[in-house]
Write a protein that holds these residues in place. Structure first.
Motif, PDB file in Angstrom:
ATOM      1  N   ALA A 112       0.908  -1.291   0.008  1.00  0.00           N
ATOM      2  CA  ALA A 112      -0.020  -0.105   0.144  1.00  0.00           C
ATOM      3  C   ALA A 112       0.834   1.186  -0.106  1.00  0.00           C
ATOM      4  CB  ALA A 112      -0.855   0.008   1.158  1.00  0.00           C
ATOM      5  N   LEU A 113       2.066   1.211   0.724  1.00  0.00           N
ATOM      6  CA  LEU A 113       2.915   2.170   0.740  1.00  0.00           C
ATOM      7  C   LEU A 113       3.641   2.569  -0.702  1.00  0.00           C
ATOM      8  CD1 LEU A 113       4.649   2.194   4.152  1.00  0.00           C
ATOM      9  CD2 LEU A 113       3.093   3.705   3.421  1.00  0.00           C
ATOM     10  N   ASP A 114       3.799   1.585  -1.396  1.00  0.00           N
ATOM     11  CA  ASP A 114       4.301   1.746  -2.536  1.00  0.00           C
ATOM     12  C   ASP A 114       3.358   2.423  -3.739  1.00  0.00           C
ATOM     13  OD1 ASP A 114       6.926   0.917  -1.807  1.00  0.00           O
ATOM     14  OD2 ASP A 114       6.348  -1.305  -2.287  1.00  0.00           O
ATOM     15  N   LYS A 115       1.901   1.600  -3.582  1.00  0.00           N
ATOM     16  CA  LYS A 115       1.214   2.129  -4.522  1.00  0.00           C
ATOM     17  C   LYS A 115       0.060   3.413  -4.382  1.00  0.00           C
ATOM     18  CE  LYS A 115      -0.027  -2.671  -6.080  1.00  0.00           C
ATOM     19  NZ  LYS A 115      -0.968  -3.744  -6.199  1.00  0.00           N
ATOM     20  N   ASN A 116      -0.040   3.599  -3.083  1.00  0.00           N
ATOM     21  CA  ASN A 116      -0.880   4.637  -2.627  1.00  0.00           C
ATOM     22  C   ASN A 116       0.055   5.265  -1.375  1.00  0.00           C
ATOM     23  OD1 ASN A 116      -3.163   4.576  -4.605  1.00  0.00           O
ATOM     24  ND2 ASN A 116      -3.338   2.787  -3.506  1.00  0.00           N
ATOM     25  N   PRO A 117       1.009   5.787  -1.428  1.00  0.00           N
ATOM     26  CA  PRO A 117       1.872   6.332  -0.162  1.00  0.00           C
ATOM     27  C   PRO A 117       0.858   7.220   0.527  1.00  0.00           C
ATOM     28  CG  PRO A 117       2.813   7.069  -2.147  1.00  0.00           C
ATOM     29  CD  PRO A 117       1.769   6.150  -2.676  1.00  0.00           C
ATOM     30  N   ASN A 133      12.753   6.677   4.204  1.00  0.00           N
ATOM     31  CA  ASN A 133      11.807   7.431   4.153  1.00  0.00           C
ATOM     32  C   ASN A 133      10.190   6.871   3.905  1.00  0.00           C
ATOM     33  OD1 ASN A 133      10.020   8.899   1.679  1.00  0.00           O
ATOM     34  ND2 ASN A 133      11.015  10.531   2.773  1.00  0.00           N
ATOM     35  N   LYS A 134      10.230   5.845   3.332  1.00  0.00           N
ATOM     36  CA  LYS A 134       9.127   5.171   3.215  1.00  0.00           C
ATOM     37  C   LYS A 134       8.374   4.766   4.552  1.00  0.00           C
ATOM     38  CE  LYS A 134       7.576   0.613   1.334  1.00  0.00           C
ATOM     39  NZ  LYS A 134       8.130  -0.717   0.659  1.00  0.00           N
ATOM     40  N   CYS A 138      -3.990   7.008   6.524  1.00  0.00           N
ATOM     41  CA  CYS A 138      -4.637   5.701   7.378  1.00  0.00           C
ATOM     42  C   CYS A 138      -3.817   5.562   8.542  1.00  0.00           C
ATOM     43  CB  CYS A 138      -4.851   4.673   6.653  1.00  0.00           C
ATOM     44  SG  CYS A 138      -6.334   4.905   5.321  1.00  0.00           S
ATOM     45  N   THR A 139      -2.627   5.574   8.214  1.00  0.00           N
ATOM     46  CA  THR A 139      -1.508   5.286   9.489  1.00  0.00           C
ATOM     47  C   THR A 139      -1.698   6.108  10.621  1.00  0.00           C
ATOM     48  OG1 THR A 139      -0.125   4.205   7.926  1.00  0.00           O
ATOM     49  CG2 THR A 139       0.840   4.677  10.225  1.00  0.00           C
ATOM     50  N   GLY A 173      -0.912  12.933   8.522  1.00  0.00           N
ATOM     51  CA  GLY A 173      -0.434  11.801   7.838  1.00  0.00           C
ATOM     52  C   GLY A 173      -0.032  12.462   6.513  1.00  0.00           C
ATOM     53  N   PRO A 174      -0.915  13.123   5.882  1.00  0.00           N
ATOM     54  CA  PRO A 174      -0.405  13.954   4.540  1.00  0.00           C
ATOM     55  C   PRO A 174       0.526  15.156   4.702  1.00  0.00           C
ATOM     56  CG  PRO A 174      -2.989  13.978   4.753  1.00  0.00           C
ATOM     57  CD  PRO A 174      -2.223  13.534   5.876  1.00  0.00           C
TER      58      PRO A 174
END
Length: 242
Positions: A79-84, A217-218, A90-91, A129-130
């Motif tokens: 999910a972090l890769d596709k929709n970070p 960073n991820k 959500c995190t 989050g954002p």
């Protein structure tokens, strides 16, 4: 002192959970002799030409996912890769929800305040989050590396510049949600901004030193939220006090 202990404990747990430490020679010997040794254990360690086990990287290689350490970890990384942006929002939603839930149960007491719980959870989703996604991407692009100078610079920027901005937005958001006027919001920021920043400065420099040194960073936001569940208990109390 109690606040520091509460906030540092999740840091140690998070680092222990996701870190791979080099086992001692006695542990290696017993593991090699035991018929119950699992290949998954031995395969998680890189071996040098001399055959000695070496410490693996801590989130530093984005191509390596340790899905077995935490249930759902592989799916979360995907999910972090596709929709970070969505994944990090959500995190933070979960982090802020847990922080206020624990604060209301173990600290505030009294009847459960659902409006407060929802307000803080939404703040985590729409702002923490954002904003963290874009801020840490920007910071890592401007200050590269993990040496002592780079880590110190990132921690200084985060705490001296980003922390007051974040706290100001936090108090303004709560004021608007509660229907306060601009004068009341300004008074709240004037009275509590320094206290909130001082609470941050007691703990987050240490946390971010680990963050900027070892965490990619991820994974910055999930690491921060793991520690911030405890810090959000502090924020939910200071942010909702009259």
């Amino acid at each position: 002192m109690k606040l520091t202990a509460i906030l540092v404990a999740p840091l140690l747990v998070a680092t222990t959970a996701f870190g791979v430490t080099q086992p001692s020679s006695s542990v290696q010997k017993r593991a090699s002799q035991s018929p119950l040794t699992k290949p998954a254990f031995t395969n998680t360690l890189e071996r040098s030409s001399a055959g000695q086990a070496e410490k693996s990287a801590l989130f530093r290689d984005p191509s390596v996912t340790r899905g077995g350490a935490v249930p759902g970890w592989a799916a979360y990384n995907e999910a972090l890769d596709k929709n970070p942006l969505t994944a990090k929002a959500c995190t933070s939603l979960v982090g802020w929800a847990l922080g206020d839930l624990l604060a209301q149960i173990f600290i505030a007491g009294g009847p459960f305040d659902m409006k407060r719980f929802i307000s803080l959870s939404v703040f985590g989703f729409i702002y923490h989050g954002p904003s963290g996604h874009y801020f840490y991407n920007w910071l890592d692009s401007k200050v590269e590396g993990t040496d002592a100078k780079a880590v110190f610079t990132k921690v200084a920027i985060d705490q001296v510049f980003w922390c007051p901005i974040f706290m100001t937005v936090f108090f303004a958001y709560l004021g608007l949600v509660n229907g306060d006027g601009f004068a009341a919001i300004g008074s709240k920021i004037k009275n509590d901004l320094l206290s909130a920043c001082q609470g941050s400065w007691k703990v987050w420099p240490i946390v971010h030193a680990v963050n900027f040194k070892f965490i990619s960073n991820k994974h910055r936001l999930v690491f921060i939220n793991g520690v911030q569940i405890a810090f959000n208990m502090f924020l939910s109390i200071i942010g909702t006090k009259s």
